[in-house]
Design an enzyme around this catalytic site. Structure first.
Site, PDB file in Angstrom:
ATOM      1  N   GLY A 178       0.833  -0.959  -0.073  1.00 44.08           N
ATOM      2  CA  GLY A 178       0.083   0.157   0.036  1.00 44.08           C
ATOM      3  C   GLY A 178       0.800   1.204  -0.026  1.00 44.08           C
ATOM      4  CG  ASP A 228      -2.972  -5.339   6.127  1.00 47.46           C
ATOM      5  OD1 ASP A 228      -1.869  -5.511   5.640  1.00 47.46           O
ATOM      6  OD2 ASP A 228      -3.656  -4.339   5.508  1.00 47.46           O
ATOM      7  N   GLY A 258       0.419  -5.291   0.518  1.00 48.20           N
ATOM      8  CA  GLY A 258      -0.926  -5.228  -0.377  1.00 48.20           C
ATOM      9  C   GLY A 258      -0.632  -5.846  -1.503  1.00 48.20           C
ATOM     10  CD  GLU A 297       2.814  -6.165   6.421  1.00 47.27           C
ATOM     11  OE1 GLU A 297       2.269  -5.794   5.335  1.00 47.27           O
ATOM     12  OE2 GLU A 297       3.716  -6.986   6.591  1.00 47.27           O
TER      13      GLU A 297
END
Length: 350
Positions: free
Chosen positions: A66, A145, A114, A137
């Site tokens: 992301g 995620d 992402g 992360e």
């Protein structure tokens, strides 16, 4: 004129999605998510499109994750744009996982965060000798995620736990071994593969160019990894790594100690929860709760500052040690959101 951030086209029986921000290694924005979702929604009922192909423009990789700078700035401002982005992104991940037509993801080069959400939930996932796949992360005060907890909790033994907690990255052989990819194709054969998908079913096209995958170093290390990472207590995991007779395990203890203590503890609990979920949707609903709680938190803002903004690589985590992260602090990240829940388990993505 500004180039479109996603290129949508059709070649014969194949619908093509090309991420098109090469200078940013195709980092994912809300606009890109919307464009991809719209294309997939359209193609789902279009009989002329029989296969979907995902690639990234440029030579560096499919997608570096992301747009973390935008998320960081939104967090500093206390905004809601990131919540809207995550909601759309996670719905897209569910769409890809459940897509009614073959979805071929070309995971060439860098594929992070992402980018894994867009590719590792596909049913035909291709890696090359240039692939570098990871969930970094916990090094920025966040957690894996985009369905990462669901994917990594289903890796053999504790290999997924090891990658998630240490923010590890893998290459082709390990990616296939842990369940993030399926096919190994040398990068020089990708043009031929992509061209053939215009007229040939994907399984046949892949079989014509695929090679035997490289050996997995992670599988060779499973004995010490499985022994060290068992259970639900990160403090004990770290102690076992530090006390191991295996040099690689002791080195891993140092790596783990450098990650955000809150992120590491939340990540382990999320992995153990996701292992019991019956669907990706359940994991995405849980991850949405966690994302909103991390957004604007000290460790997330500090982690992005240290790794991406100032690049001093010296984040000051609060608390600074695993021992100081209270269980009630961890539990608070998982509390329900009430009317703000993502609610993917209550409906269909398509």
């Amino acid at each position: 004129m500004t180039e479109p951030t996603v290129l949508i086209s059709q070649d014969g029986r194949a619908g093509h999605i090309v991420l098109n921000r090469p200078k940013a290694i195709n980092a994912l924005t809300h606009e890109m998510v919307t464009l991809i979702q719209t294309a997939l929604d359209s193609w789902a009922s279009d009989p002329s499109v029989q296969t979907v192909v995902l690639t990234g423009s440029g030579e560096r990789g499919l997608c570096a994750g992301g747009d973390i700078v935008s998320i960081y700035q939104d967090g500093l401002a206390g905004g809601t744009a990131s919540a809207e982005f995550w909601a759309a992104e996670y719905r897209l991940d569910a769409t890809i996982a459940e897509y009614p037509k073959p979805f071929v993801a070309i995971m060439d080069g860098i594929v992070l965060g992402g980018g894994i959400g867009l590719s590792a939930h596909a049913d035909l996932r291709v890696v090359t000798e240039r692939s570098k796949i990871g969930m970094p992360e916990t090094g920025i005060g966040f957690f894996p995620d985009i369905g990462g907890t669901y994917l990594l909790s289903r890796a053999p033994g504790e290999l997924g736990t090891h990658l998630a907690l240490t923010a590890g990255s893998v290459q082709a052989g390990d990616a296939i071994a842990v369940g993030l990819a399926d096919w190994y194709v040398s990068s020089d054969r990708l043009p031929a593969l992509i061209a053939s998908l215009a007229s040939v079913a994907p399984a046949e096209a892949l079989a014509a160019v695929a090679l035997e995958a490289p050996a997995s170093g992670l599988l060779a290390d499973r004995e010490w990894i499985d022994a060290a990472y068992e259970g639900d207590d990160v403090v004990k995991i770290h102690a076992r790594l530090a006390a191991s007779e295996v040099e690689a395990a002791r080195a891993t203890a140092l790596v783990l100690a450098g990650k955000s203590p809150i992120s590491v503890k939340v990540t382990l609990r999320a992995l153990r929860s996701a292992a019991d979920f019956s669907s990706l949707r359940e994991a995405l609903d849980q991850e949405y709760r966690l994302s909103l709680r991390f957004h604007g938190s000290h460790d997330f803002l500090e982690g992005v500052r240290a790794q991406v903004i100032d690049k001093d690589r010296n984040p000051q985590w609060v608390p600074s040690s695993l021992d100081d992260v209270a269980e009630e602090t961890v539990a608070a990240y998982f509390a329900g959101l009430g009317a703000d829940e993502l609610g993917l388990t209550q409906g269909s993505a398509l």
